[in-house]
Design a protein around this motif. Structure first.
Motif, PDB file in Angstrom:
ATOM      1  N   SER A  77      93.027  74.896   5.966  1.00  0.00           N
ATOM      2  CA  SER A  77      94.607  75.245   6.243  1.00  0.00           C
ATOM      3  C   SER A  77      95.092  76.422   5.400  1.00  0.00           C
ATOM      4  O   SER A  77      96.167  76.545   5.490  1.00  0.00           O
ATOM      5  N   THR A 115     102.677  82.906  15.100  1.00  0.00           N
ATOM      6  CA  THR A 115     102.223  81.741  14.805  1.00  0.00           C
ATOM      7  C   THR A 115     102.536  81.570  13.259  1.00  0.00           C
ATOM      8  O   THR A 115     102.413  82.518  12.616  1.00  0.00           O
ATOM      9  N   ALA A 151      98.771  76.685   8.483  1.00  0.00           N
ATOM     10  CA  ALA A 151      99.216  75.217   8.133  1.00  0.00           C
ATOM     11  C   ALA A 151     100.054  74.944   7.010  1.00  0.00           C
ATOM     12  O   ALA A 151     100.863  74.255   6.891  1.00  0.00           O
ATOM     13  N   ALA A 173      98.194  67.640  14.366  1.00  0.00           N
ATOM     14  CA  ALA A 173      97.482  68.781  15.265  1.00  0.00           C
ATOM     15  C   ALA A 173      96.387  67.942  16.078  1.00  0.00           C
ATOM     16  O   ALA A 173      96.189  68.080  17.334  1.00  0.00           O
ATOM     17  N   GLU A 174      95.450  67.009  15.228  1.00  0.00           N
ATOM     18  CA  GLU A 174      94.396  66.637  15.682  1.00  0.00           C
ATOM     19  C   GLU A 174      94.836  65.454  16.719  1.00  0.00           C
ATOM     20  O   GLU A 174      94.115  65.053  17.806  1.00  0.00           O
ATOM     21  N   GLN A 202      97.717  65.740  18.665  1.00  0.00           N
ATOM     22  CA  GLN A 202      98.558  66.321  19.612  1.00  0.00           C
ATOM     23  C   GLN A 202      99.765  66.332  19.379  1.00  0.00           C
ATOM     24  O   GLN A 202     100.537  66.010  20.331  1.00  0.00           O
ATOM     25  N   ILE A 235     101.614  68.118  17.277  1.00  0.00           N
ATOM     26  CA  ILE A 235     101.955  69.390  17.016  1.00  0.00           C
ATOM     27  C   ILE A 235     100.887  70.189  17.845  1.00  0.00           C
ATOM     28  O   ILE A 235      99.443  69.789  18.028  1.00  0.00           O
ATOM     29  N   TYR A 236     101.145  71.487  18.044  1.00  0.00           N
ATOM     30  CA  TYR A 236     100.081  72.429  18.570  1.00  0.00           C
ATOM     31  C   TYR A 236      99.520  73.223  17.891  1.00  0.00           C
ATOM     32  O   TYR A 236     100.133  74.197  17.109  1.00  0.00           O
ATOM     33  N   GLY A 237      97.857  73.154  17.619  1.00  0.00           N
ATOM     34  CA  GLY A 237      97.307  74.043  16.620  1.00  0.00           C
ATOM     35  C   GLY A 237      96.288  74.811  17.550  1.00  0.00           C
ATOM     36  O   GLY A 237      95.564  74.280  18.193  1.00  0.00           O
ATOM     37  N   LEU A 244      93.439  76.740  11.690  1.00  0.00           N
ATOM     38  CA  LEU A 244      94.181  76.382  12.871  1.00  0.00           C
ATOM     39  C   LEU A 244      95.560  77.440  12.606  1.00  0.00           C
ATOM     40  O   LEU A 244      96.060  77.458  11.514  1.00  0.00           O
ATOM     41  N   PHE A 295      99.608  77.860  14.202  1.00  0.00           N
ATOM     42  CA  PHE A 295     100.686  76.766  14.998  1.00  0.00           C
ATOM     43  C   PHE A 295     101.629  77.882  15.713  1.00  0.00           C
ATOM     44  O   PHE A 295     102.645  78.522  14.753  1.00  0.00           O
ATOM     45  N   TRP A 329      96.275  79.349  24.735  1.00  0.00           N
ATOM     46  CA  TRP A 329      97.425  79.247  24.077  1.00  0.00           C
ATOM     47  C   TRP A 329      98.147  80.496  24.198  1.00  0.00           C
ATOM     48  O   TRP A 329      99.425  80.479  24.019  1.00  0.00           O
TER      49      TRP A 329
END
Length: 228
Positions: free
Chosen positions: A6, A116, A119, A137-138, A140, A142-144, A151, A153, A183
């Motif tokens: 991160s 973007t 983290a 994020a895992e 879903q 939020i969108y990573g 990751l 974002f 993405w």
């Protein structure tokens, strides 16, 4: 523990295939262009190694299949249709051979990547820990986007004036978005005004959701795969 690192607000990366052809356009590690590229990356003040690895990944994905170019019949049709003159067609083919398509793709990727956050930046904005960001994020929520081992974002999902600092209904539209597009396409879609999203003028999907629009309208566009 998450598989992603991160740390750091650095730069993104590209992917591709294996093998390459001998070409007049080939470069080697001692080329002046490579040295200039290295100096430029170092001047950015970011994690240069990670950025270069990411860009390498992306460019590998652009690898050409090595198939034949236009047939004589296709060339004749293009010229006789008035779409291009013979000279324009030859010039276009030269630019494509040099890598104009790959260059444009890399520019789009880098431009989208600039929009973007890491983290750590998301954690600061949301008032979360970095572990909470990765867990969201895992799940879903939020969108990573994975770039090498980290990751990133996309900024479009965050909204300072919205409850929870996320655009409303993000969890509803994310599964639909990610099922249909990558993405980069998603980021483009969320920032383009849509004919069917009208409320005091056309709105982008992001502003539509932020301003209280029905998420079903977004899903209809995506599911219909319209030319947005």
């Amino acid at each position: 523990m998450s598989a992603y690192d991160s740390t750091a607000d650095s730069v993104p990366s590209p992917q591709g295939g294996a093998g390459h052809k001998e070409s007049e356009f080939r470069v080697d590690s001692g080329d002046d262009a490579i040295a200039e590229f290295v100096d430029t990356v170092n001047d950015l003040g970011v994690d240069g190694r990670w950025l270069v690895q990411g860009l390498t990944d992306f460019l590998r994905r652009q690898k050409r299949g090595g198939g034949p170019g236009m047939t004589a019949e296709e060339r004749k049709f293009v010229v006789e249709s008035g779409s291009m003159t013979e000279a324009e067609l030859v010039d276009s083919e030269k630019r494509v051979a040099k890598g104009s398509l790959e260059k444009s793709a890399a520019e789009l990727w880098l431009g989208t990547y600039q929009e973007t956050w890491s983290a750590s930046t998301v954690a600061h904005f949301m008032g979360w820990t970095e572990d909470e960001v990765l867990a969201a994020a895992e799940g879903q929520r939020i969108y990573g986007v994975p770039v090498r081992d980290r990751l990133r974002f996309p900024r479009w999902q965050f909204s300072l004036g919205s409850p929870g600092r996320l655009i409303p209904h993000l969890e509803t539209v994310l599964p639909v978005l990610t099922e249909h597009w990558d993405w980069i396409s998603i980021s483009a879609f969320m920032s383009v005004r849509q004919r069917s999203l009208v409320a005091e003028g056309r709105k982008t999907p992001r502003s539509w959701l932020r301003d209280g629009g029905d998420p079903a309208a977004i899903s209809e566009i995506i599911e219909g795969d319209k030319y947005w």
